[in-house]
Design a protein around this motif. Structure first.
Motif, PDB file in Angstrom:
ATOM      1  N   SER A 348       0.857  -1.174   0.000  1.00 56.28           N
ATOM      2  CA  SER A 348       0.000   0.000   0.000  1.00 56.28           C
ATOM      3  C   SER A 348       0.901   1.234   0.000  1.00 56.28           C
ATOM      4  CB  SER A 348      -0.884   0.001   1.244  1.00 56.28           C
ATOM      5  OG  SER A 348      -0.096   0.218   2.402  1.00 56.28           O
ATOM      6  N   PRO A 349       0.352   2.421  -0.299  1.00 56.74           N
ATOM      7  CA  PRO A 349       1.186   3.624  -0.262  1.00 56.74           C
ATOM      8  C   PRO A 349       1.859   3.816   1.091  1.00 56.74           C
ATOM      9  CG  PRO A 349      -0.877   4.080  -1.381  1.00 56.74           C
ATOM     10  CD  PRO A 349      -1.001   2.701  -0.827  1.00 56.74           C
ATOM     11  N   ASN A 350       1.111   3.650   2.186  1.00 55.81           N
ATOM     12  CA  ASN A 350       1.692   3.818   3.524  1.00 55.81           C
ATOM     13  C   ASN A 350       2.788   2.788   3.793  1.00 55.81           C
ATOM     14  OD1 ASN A 350       0.407   6.104   4.562  1.00 55.81           O
ATOM     15  ND2 ASN A 350      -1.419   4.924   5.111  1.00 55.81           N
ATOM     16  N   ASP A 351       2.538   1.545   3.369  1.00 53.00           N
ATOM     17  CA  ASP A 351       3.547   0.500   3.581  1.00 53.00           C
ATOM     18  C   ASP A 351       4.831   0.811   2.821  1.00 53.00           C
ATOM     19  OD1 ASP A 351       1.899  -0.903   5.239  1.00 53.00           O
ATOM     20  OD2 ASP A 351       1.189  -2.292   3.698  1.00 53.00           O
ATOM     21  N   TYR A 352       4.668   1.306   1.597  1.00 56.95           N
ATOM     22  CA  TYR A 352       5.856   1.611   0.793  1.00 56.95           C
ATOM     23  C   TYR A 352       6.655   2.757   1.419  1.00 56.95           C
ATOM     24  CZ  TYR A 352       9.004   2.402  -3.071  1.00 56.95           C
ATOM     25  OH  TYR A 352      10.139   2.532  -3.822  1.00 56.95           O
ATOM     26  N   ILE A 353       5.955   3.798   1.859  1.00 54.80           N
ATOM     27  CA  ILE A 353       6.635   4.922   2.522  1.00 54.80           C
ATOM     28  C   ILE A 353       7.383   4.418   3.752  1.00 54.80           C
ATOM     29  CG2 ILE A 353       6.292   7.087   3.770  1.00 54.80           C
ATOM     30  CD1 ILE A 353       3.843   7.580   1.946  1.00 54.80           C
ATOM     31  N   GLN A 354       6.721   3.536   4.504  1.00 54.30           N
ATOM     32  CA  GLN A 354       7.349   2.967   5.694  1.00 54.30           C
ATOM     33  C   GLN A 354       8.612   2.187   5.345  1.00 54.30           C
ATOM     34  OE1 GLN A 354       6.619   3.312   9.072  1.00 54.30           O
ATOM     35  NE2 GLN A 354       5.673   1.386   9.760  1.00 54.30           N
ATOM     36  N   GLN A 355       8.540   1.407   4.248  1.00 50.31           N
ATOM     37  CA  GLN A 355       9.700   0.619   3.815  1.00 50.31           C
ATOM     38  C   GLN A 355      10.887   1.537   3.511  1.00 50.31           C
ATOM     39  OE1 GLN A 355      10.160  -2.643   3.475  1.00 50.31           O
ATOM     40  NE2 GLN A 355       8.135  -3.585   3.461  1.00 50.31           N
TER      41      GLN A 355
END
Length: 411
Positions: A348-355
């Motif tokens: 998800s967008p949030n998951d990618y930013i977190q990564q």
């Protein structure tokens, strides 16, 4: 005795041509008649107009595939060639009488009775006047009961959009594939386009010959739209000429299946396309470099991933980097952005930013003397506590433990 859907396509084509070449100023006339020839005993369907008419050369070549005479914008193209083949499958014939300026008459001759059919070609049990038992003529078989279990023992969270104007065929496909997928359906190309953009399904199964936008136009529009360009598209059609298959693939469609088709074969195509996308997601899950974008996806998706990953690379330290701001930046709704990244990167967008943030933070822990709190803020986290929790979830140790353990390994 006839296949309802096939003869429907023949008559639709003949009437469409009559409308194309008949005056629209009020003087145009189109007559349709169905009679029985008293001599041969055959049924004859006549479609006659008082339009532009045809030359001798045009009549001789009217049934040639892709021939469009001298008026390409109004030509009959593939339609008459397909109509002739469908009529021949019924042991019938189709003929033309015409003169320039005097209109044209098409006659479709079909033998009565069943003597010209094999016994295995006949369906003797029917419900309703034209409700022909779930479009049997299109299929060689239904899916076996255990077919849906080849993917999973439970219903999938993958969504399949079926765009088909024939109600019986659409309902039949829904019945078969709802065992394995969440199904959405549209009865024409226009509503199919709207639903695809709004819901962003995992795969689209679309007929080519539909009112409104046909399947080829639908595929072109979806593949050229950033919101839907990543969605695999399977086109269904009764047209099996190689030129038509090439035309279908040139639209960007991922597969082209001709009717009648085996449902197990169609099911395998759908599963393979979805599996291929899943493998792509697995290969590129997590943060990726914007200059190392996968090349085995469409150009539009490559451009999107390059811009998206580059944008995150530049702005990851901004705590105000949110899904809402990303949606505005890329002109996508939250749902469209979410489903596109899920399809392409498995995040998800949030998951990618977190990564990305955690990867940058881990590098700073090893390469700088900044404190954990300083690294937390420089990585875009609003608080050191939240950063520590997220970091431990990913690396199974605290930031300080990570720096100590990895630092020793590096030494």
């Amino acid at each position: 005795w006839f296949d309802v859907n096939m003869i429907d396509k023949v008559l639709f084509n003949l009437l469409s041509n009559a409308f194309k070449f008949t005056p629209t100023d009020g003087s145009g006339k189109i007559n349709v008649a169905v009679v029985v020839d008293p001599i041969s005993g055959n049924s004859i369907v006549k479609v006659e107009d008082n339009g532009a008419g045809m030359t001798k050369e045009q009549i001789e070549r009217a049934f040639d595939m892709f021939y469009q005479g001298t008026t390409k914008s109004k030509g009959t193209g593939l339609g008459l060639s397909l109509s002739k083949e469908l009529v021949h499958l019924h042991s019938g014939s189709i003929d033309i009488w015409s003169e320039p300026g005097k209109g044209a008459r098409f006659e479709v001759t079909l033998p009565l009775g069943t003597a010209h059919f094999r016994s295995d070609q006949l369906i003797t049990e029917r419900s309703g006047d034209i409700s022909y038992n779930e479009e049997i003529s299109f299929f060689e078989s239904e899916l076996p009961e255990n077919e849906s279990n080849t993917i999973s023992n439970k219903k999938q969270d993958q969504t399949l959009l079926i765009v088909e104007d024939n109600d019986d065929l659409r309902h039949f496909l829904k019945k078969q594939f709802s065992k394995s997928y969440d199904i959405m359906e549209a009865a024409d190309g226009n509503s199919g386009l709207d639903l695809a953009i709004e819901a962003v399904p995992d795969l689209i199964l679309a007929d080519i010959m539909m009112p409104g936008r046909d399947g080829l136009t639908l595929a072109k529009m979806l593949k050229s739209d950033l919101r839907t360009s990543h969605i695999p598209i399977v086109l269904l059609t009764a047209r099996n000429a190689m030129e038509q298959k090439i035309e279908g693939i040139q639209t960007g469609a991922d597969a082209y299946v001709t009717k009648p088709f085996n449902l197990v074969f169609l099911s395998e195509i759908i599963k393979n396309l979805l599996h291929g996308r899943a493998q792509l997601r697995e290969r590129f899950s997590g943060s990726i470099q914007y200059d190392r974008i996968p090349t085995d996806i469409g150009d539009l998706d490559q451009q999107f991933l390059k811009k998206f990953t580059q944008h995150i690379e530049v702005h990851y330290s901004d705590p105000e980097l949110t899904v809402e701001r990303l949606s505005e930046t890329f002109g996508l709704s939250r749902v469209q952005l979410f489903r596109k990244l899920k399809a392409l990167l498995h995040d998800s967008p949030n998951d990618y930013i977190q990564q990305v943030r955690l990867k940058k933070a881990s590098q700073m822990l090893l390469e700088t003397q900044l404190t954990v709190s300083e690294i937390a803020y420089q990585s875009g986290y609003s608080s050191p506590g939240y950063f520590a929790t997220a970091f431990k979830t990913k690396y199974q140790c605290s930031p300080s433990e990570f720096r100590e353990q990895k630092g020793k390994t590096k030494d």
